[in-house]
Motif scaffolding. Sequence first.
Motif, PDB file in Angstrom:
ATOM      1  N   ALA A   1       0.900  -1.280   0.068  1.00  0.00           N
ATOM      2  CA  ALA A   1       0.067  -0.043  -0.167  1.00  0.00           C
ATOM      3  C   ALA A   1       0.961   1.308   0.011  1.00  0.00           C
ATOM      4  O   ALA A   1       0.572   2.307  -0.820  1.00  0.00           O
ATOM      5  CB  ALA A   1      -0.848   0.051   1.279  1.00  0.00           C
ATOM      6  N   LEU A   2       2.038   1.226   0.765  1.00  0.00           N
ATOM      7  CA  LEU A   2       2.847   2.418   0.614  1.00  0.00           C
ATOM      8  C   LEU A   2       3.480   2.720  -0.670  1.00  0.00           C
ATOM      9  O   LEU A   2       3.361   3.744  -1.114  1.00  0.00           O
ATOM     10  CB  LEU A   2       4.145   2.209   1.705  1.00  0.00           C
ATOM     11  CG  LEU A   2       3.716   2.146   3.142  1.00  0.00           C
ATOM     12  CD1 LEU A   2       4.765   1.803   4.084  1.00  0.00           C
ATOM     13  CD2 LEU A   2       3.332   3.678   3.443  1.00  0.00           C
ATOM     14  N   ARG A   3       3.904   1.503  -1.348  1.00  0.00           N
ATOM     15  CA  ARG A   3       4.311   1.505  -2.798  1.00  0.00           C
ATOM     16  C   ARG A   3       3.481   2.009  -3.733  1.00  0.00           C
ATOM     17  O   ARG A   3       3.668   2.888  -4.572  1.00  0.00           O
ATOM     18  CB  ARG A   3       4.653   0.190  -3.231  1.00  0.00           C
ATOM     19  CG  ARG A   3       5.744   0.092  -4.448  1.00  0.00           C
ATOM     20  CD  ARG A   3       6.083  -1.151  -4.684  1.00  0.00           C
ATOM     21  NE  ARG A   3       6.930  -1.901  -3.574  1.00  0.00           N
ATOM     22  CZ  ARG A   3       6.468  -2.976  -2.916  1.00  0.00           C
ATOM     23  NH1 ARG A   3       5.297  -3.374  -3.252  1.00  0.00           N
ATOM     24  NH2 ARG A   3       7.158  -3.319  -2.059  1.00  0.00           N
ATOM     25  N   ALA A   4       2.039   1.659  -3.539  1.00  0.00           N
ATOM     26  CA  ALA A   4       1.017   2.596  -4.366  1.00  0.00           C
ATOM     27  C   ALA A   4       0.843   3.954  -4.158  1.00  0.00           C
ATOM     28  O   ALA A   4       0.429   4.619  -4.978  1.00  0.00           O
ATOM     29  CB  ALA A   4      -0.213   1.787  -4.097  1.00  0.00           C
ATOM     30  N   GLU A   5       1.262   4.409  -2.789  1.00  0.00           N
ATOM     31  CA  GLU A   5       1.452   5.901  -2.891  1.00  0.00           C
ATOM     32  C   GLU A   5       2.732   6.645  -3.196  1.00  0.00           C
ATOM     33  O   GLU A   5       2.901   7.515  -2.956  1.00  0.00           O
ATOM     34  CB  GLU A   5       0.949   6.187  -1.290  1.00  0.00           C
ATOM     35  CG  GLU A   5      -0.179   5.781  -0.791  1.00  0.00           C
ATOM     36  CD  GLU A   5      -1.220   6.994  -0.820  1.00  0.00           C
ATOM     37  OE1 GLU A   5      -0.574   8.011  -1.619  1.00  0.00           O
ATOM     38  OE2 GLU A   5      -2.313   7.258  -0.228  1.00  0.00           O
TER      39      GLU A   5
END
Length: 362
Positions: free
Chosen positions: A75-79
């Motif tokens: 989820a962090l990578r998607a941000e």
Amino acid sequence: SFLQSSRMTPSLASIHLAAAHVQTGAKVCNVGAGGRFGYSVSSDALEAHKVELTPIPANATLDSNGVELLDVSDALRAEGITEATFDVSCREHRLAVGRVLMASAQQRFGSHKRIIHVGDTSKVSGGAVYGEPTVRDTGSTAGVRNAHYAAHMDKYLPGIAKINGREGKYAGAEIFINEYWRMNGEDWEREKLDHQMIVGNVAASKAAALNMWVALTPGGVKQSPLVVADTSTIKLSCAKDGTVATVPVNFPGLSDTLTLLRAAGAEGIRWLWRPKMRFGEVLMFSTTSTPHTAVWLDGESEARRVSAEIRLFVMGDERKDDVQSAGDGQTATPSLSRIALSIAAPVVAAAALCTLIVSRRR
């Protein structure tokens, strides 16, 4: 998904616990020490002890152990937040981390619960806004907070009550929410919360107020990891010479507290940790009942540690009558069933992600 714990021999670490003379009400906290935001505990109030660290079991739960492990790296990578891009000084990065942590809590507890940010001392010492987590960086010398080397709980309700001349969880929750309403009330009213709803939830369940601590260290945490006490191995008491002592922390415009774990009451505690904690792994634990601290690992050299933490309310329908009918000192705690965490879709993208690449200082 929930993480599997490593199978390894327990590691040794130095932990700081409150000395025998520290009792509830003692003035041992210093605000803004060393040019950093936040506060520290006076060194003469603490004792260093050696403890064994045990990897957090794969089946650990908030209900049974006071902590759970999550992974929000995807989820962090998607941000746009990765080991190479995260910048502790960029507010948009910090807000993106906050959104991911709040989204993971929502998925963990389900749509019937409401996830609300609890602005803490970072608002009065650092100017944080709604949804912005507190960032810690042991490689920074000013501004950003350092790791906190003192075993503590942020909001131990019976201790908050006692230091204010009252008794019980409900009284502690009332005092806590009254004080924090002064800096969070506008945000909480916008979320359509009222005072009675928050107090009722926080007093009723140790899972209604949570810390989510995420590792953001490039290459993983090598030194100063966060450890938590297995709550099944400790009995909390703020009585004279009890296991904990609640002490004042006074900021301009905020009368806060900290509850320190006393060395005299720490024997037999199992200290849990995530060895070599990777970027995006999360410790989720109770704000009101799980002692925690950074520790110094034996046999490991000094290394930079970057992390972020956010405090959250998990709101249900509990109110004053429901809580007090269960007994003010021994309120009922709902059982928490394990729900697998899987964030497949990205949360809302950051409005303006900074592009500055954080250097890999060690």
